[in-house]
Design a protein around this motif. Structure first.
Motif, short mmCIF file in Angstrom:
data_model
loop_
_atom_site.label_atom_id
_atom_site.label_comp_id
_atom_site.label_asym_id
_atom_site.label_seq_id
_atom_site.Cartn_x
_atom_site.Cartn_y
_atom_site.Cartn_z
N ILE A 200 8.41 -16.07 -35.54
CA ILE A 200 7.05 -15.57 -35.36
C ILE A 200 6.11 -16.70 -35.00
N THR A 201 4.99 -16.37 -34.40
CA THR A 201 3.93 -17.32 -34.12
C THR A 201 2.61 -16.71 -34.58
N ARG A 202 1.63 -17.55 -34.81
CA ARG A 202 0.33 -17.05 -35.26
C ARG A 202 -0.32 -16.21 -34.16
N ILE A 203 -0.89 -15.08 -34.54
CA ILE A 203 -1.55 -14.20 -33.59
C ILE A 203 -2.89 -14.82 -33.20
N ALA A 204 -3.08 -15.03 -31.91
CA ALA A 204 -4.32 -15.64 -31.43
C ALA A 204 -5.45 -14.62 -31.45
N GLU A 205 -6.67 -15.12 -31.35
CA GLU A 205 -7.80 -14.21 -31.26
C GLU A 205 -7.68 -13.37 -30.00
N GLN A 206 -8.15 -12.14 -30.08
CA GLN A 206 -7.97 -11.19 -28.98
C GLN A 206 -9.30 -10.59 -28.55
N HIS A 207 -9.40 -10.28 -27.25
CA HIS A 207 -10.60 -9.70 -26.68
C HIS A 207 -10.57 -8.18 -26.80
N ALA A 208 -11.70 -7.60 -27.15
CA ALA A 208 -11.81 -6.14 -27.15
C ALA A 208 -11.82 -5.63 -25.71
N SER A 209 -11.37 -4.42 -25.52
CA SER A 209 -11.34 -3.84 -24.18
C SER A 209 -11.70 -2.35 -24.26
N GLY A 210 -12.01 -1.77 -23.12
CA GLY A 210 -12.37 -0.36 -23.07
C GLY A 210 -12.68 0.05 -21.65
N THR A 211 -13.41 1.12 -21.48
CA THR A 211 -13.82 1.60 -20.16
C THR A 211 -15.30 1.96 -20.18
N VAL A 212 -15.93 1.85 -19.01
CA VAL A 212 -17.33 2.25 -18.87
C VAL A 212 -17.47 3.16 -17.65
N ASN A 213 -18.49 3.98 -17.68
CA ASN A 213 -18.80 4.88 -16.57
C ASN A 213 -20.05 4.38 -15.85
N PHE A 214 -19.93 4.19 -14.54
CA PHE A 214 -21.05 3.71 -13.73
C PHE A 214 -21.68 4.87 -12.95
N VAL A 215 -22.98 4.77 -12.69
CA VAL A 215 -23.70 5.68 -11.80
C VAL A 215 -24.45 4.80 -10.79
N GLY A 216 -24.31 5.15 -9.50
CA GLY A 216 -24.97 4.34 -8.49
C GLY A 216 -24.86 4.95 -7.11
N THR A 217 -24.87 4.09 -6.11
CA THR A 217 -24.82 4.52 -4.72
C THR A 217 -23.40 4.95 -4.35
N ALA A 218 -23.28 6.14 -3.75
CA ALA A 218 -21.96 6.64 -3.36
C ALA A 218 -21.27 5.68 -2.41
N GLY A 219 -19.98 5.41 -2.70
CA GLY A 219 -19.18 4.54 -1.84
C GLY A 219 -19.34 3.06 -2.13
N TYR A 220 -20.26 2.68 -2.98
CA TYR A 220 -20.46 1.26 -3.27
C TYR A 220 -19.32 0.75 -4.15
N THR A 221 -18.85 -0.47 -3.85
CA THR A 221 -17.77 -1.08 -4.64
C THR A 221 -18.37 -2.13 -5.57
N ILE A 222 -18.24 -1.89 -6.86
CA ILE A 222 -18.70 -2.84 -7.87
C ILE A 222 -17.61 -3.90 -8.03
N PRO A 223 -17.91 -5.17 -7.83
CA PRO A 223 -16.87 -6.20 -7.86
C PRO A 223 -16.33 -6.44 -9.27
N ALA A 224 -15.12 -6.96 -9.34
CA ALA A 224 -14.55 -7.39 -10.62
C ALA A 224 -15.41 -8.51 -11.20
N GLY A 225 -15.57 -8.52 -12.50
CA GLY A 225 -16.42 -9.52 -13.14
C GLY A 225 -17.85 -9.10 -13.30
N PHE A 226 -18.18 -7.86 -12.90
CA PHE A 226 -19.53 -7.33 -13.07
C PHE A 226 -19.85 -7.28 -14.56
N SER A 227 -21.01 -7.80 -14.94
CA SER A 227 -21.32 -8.00 -16.36
C SER A 227 -22.24 -6.91 -16.89
N VAL A 228 -21.85 -6.37 -18.06
CA VAL A 228 -22.66 -5.39 -18.79
C VAL A 228 -22.70 -5.82 -20.25
N ARG A 229 -23.59 -5.20 -21.03
CA ARG A 229 -23.70 -5.61 -22.42
C ARG A 229 -24.30 -4.50 -23.28
#
Length: 391
Positions: free
Chosen positions: A83-112
């Motif tokens: 076994i090895t020590r379990i490292a700290e882990q990042h939370a994950s999930g999904t979000v719903n966006f509303v905006g301009t039809a057909g617009y591509t939101i790039p990876a790394g887009f920041s929300v909070r």
């Protein structure tokens, strides 16, 4: 000194006594070794410096044992049991966006969140013809702080005219702190429950070494007939709490006996060393949520964070997640929650004079033990522990 009884370091007081005795041998019985004499001052100084290597030697000695090792010394013992020590882990999930039809939101887009917990999109998200889109997110900082409730991620960090709003319909989860020394020590102890292969203990031990697995048990059918729970003759069913399904199946394949069938509600196809596929089955354990009410009478020694310490003591005994994100294994699968043992765990908190305790599972609160079936495991979270303390 090191002998058959183990290691015993020489303390500062022991060194002073020995050095004073040696001084009397060298300079006569009448030599002045009091703490204010020139010789006594020198002896005190040298004894203090000599006590430090003894302290380090004691640390080195105890670092070889899992019950006394700390920090990186524990990390170096882990590989001995796989076994090895379990490292700290990042939370994950999904979000719903509303905006301009057909617009591509790039990876790394920041929300909070409004409390300043930041998340970024994992992949680019293209809004559909109605201007809606869903994307995966990951917390910017690892830790349990990223586990936020549904509907809390509602702010866009860098305003974009093509993205008008964001929200998370489900909670973000999976974030945790780095595995603590007590957690690692507990998992180390569980992981050595069996070695080799082809036995119940070896399969269970291998499962406990799978990252994320907190408890496991094996139930076998030794007869030639199908048992009451549907297990075929000469088969076994592994019940597992937590862990990745593919990793669990691979662990079972690597340790089970040849020709013995695995059984369960989860099925995965994994390969052996030759690349041949095998279908491995197992079941995830049923978690029994425990609720606790504790009325505590305290004395002057009860600490300011005593209520939190009591919650932690309950979680360490039963098993589950503490307020800081630490996850404790607690009771093994199938172990009943014993009322008196839980009270005993609470009494270990300093300043506790008397305890009035009630527990609940499926039914109402009771002052009795809670029975747990062989395919179940008791779990409790800090928010389900009510503590009232008074002098």
């Amino acid at each position: 000194m090191l002998d058959s009884q183990g290691f015993k370091r020489k303390r500062y007081a022991d060194l002073i006594v020995e050095m004073e005795a040696k001084a009397r041998v060298a300079y006569g019985e009448t030599v002045n070794t009091s703490e204010r004499s020139p010789l006594g001052i020198l002896l005190c100084i040298f004894a203090w410096f000599l006590s430090k290597p003894w302290e380090k030697a004691e640390d080195v000695y105890f670092s070889a044992y899992i019950n006394t090792a700390q920090g990186v010394q524990q990390d170096r013992l882990g590989p001995h049991v796989g076994i090895t020590r379990i490292a700290e882990q990042h939370a994950s999930g999904t979000v719903n966006f509303v905006g301009t039809a057909g617009y591509t939101i790039p990876a790394g887009f920041s929300v909070r969140t409004q409390t300043g917990i930041y998340f970024t999109t994992v992949n680019s998200v293209t809004l559909d013809g109605t201007g809606l889109g869903t994307g995966a997110i990951r917390a910017s900082v690892a830790g349990a702080r990223g586990n936020v409730a549904a509907g809390t991620i509602i702010e866009i960090v860098n305003p974009n005219p093509n993205v008008t709003s964001v929200t998370n319909a489900v909670a973000a989860a999976g974030g945790r702190e780095k595995e603590t020394d007590p957690e690692f020590r507990e998992r180390f102890t569980l992981s050595v429950s069996g070695g080799g292969a082809g036995t119940l203990d070896s399969i269970r031990g291998a499962l406990l070494r799978v990252p994320g697995v907190r408890a496991a048990t094996i139930i076998e059918n030794t007869s030639l007939l199908t048992d009451a729970d549907g297990r075929p003759g000469k088969s076994f069913e592994a019940y597992v709490l937590g862990g990745d399904a593919d990793a669990i199946a691979q662990s079972i394949l690597d340790t089970k006996a040849v020709g013995i069938e695995s059984y369960g509600g989860v099925s995965r196809t994994v390969t052996d060393l030759s690349g041949a596929p095998h279908t491995i089955k197992f079941s995830y354990a049923e978690e029994v949520a425990i609720h606790v009410r504790a009325n505590i009478r305290t004395n002057a020694q009860f600490p300011a964070d005593g209520n939190a310490q009591i919650r932690s003591a309950v979680i360490r005994y039963i098993g589950g997640e503490d307020s800081d994100g630490s996850v404790y294994s607690g009771l093994a699968m199938g172990n009943d929650v014993i009322y008196t043992k839980l009270i005993s765990a609470i009494y270990k908190v300093e300043g506790v004079e008397d305890v009035s305790l009630q527990m609940a599972a499926a039914g109402g609160y009771t002052s009795d033990n809670i029975a747990i079936s062989s395919n179940q495991v008791a779990q409790v979270i800090h928010s389900d522990i009510e503590v009232v303390s008074h002098a």
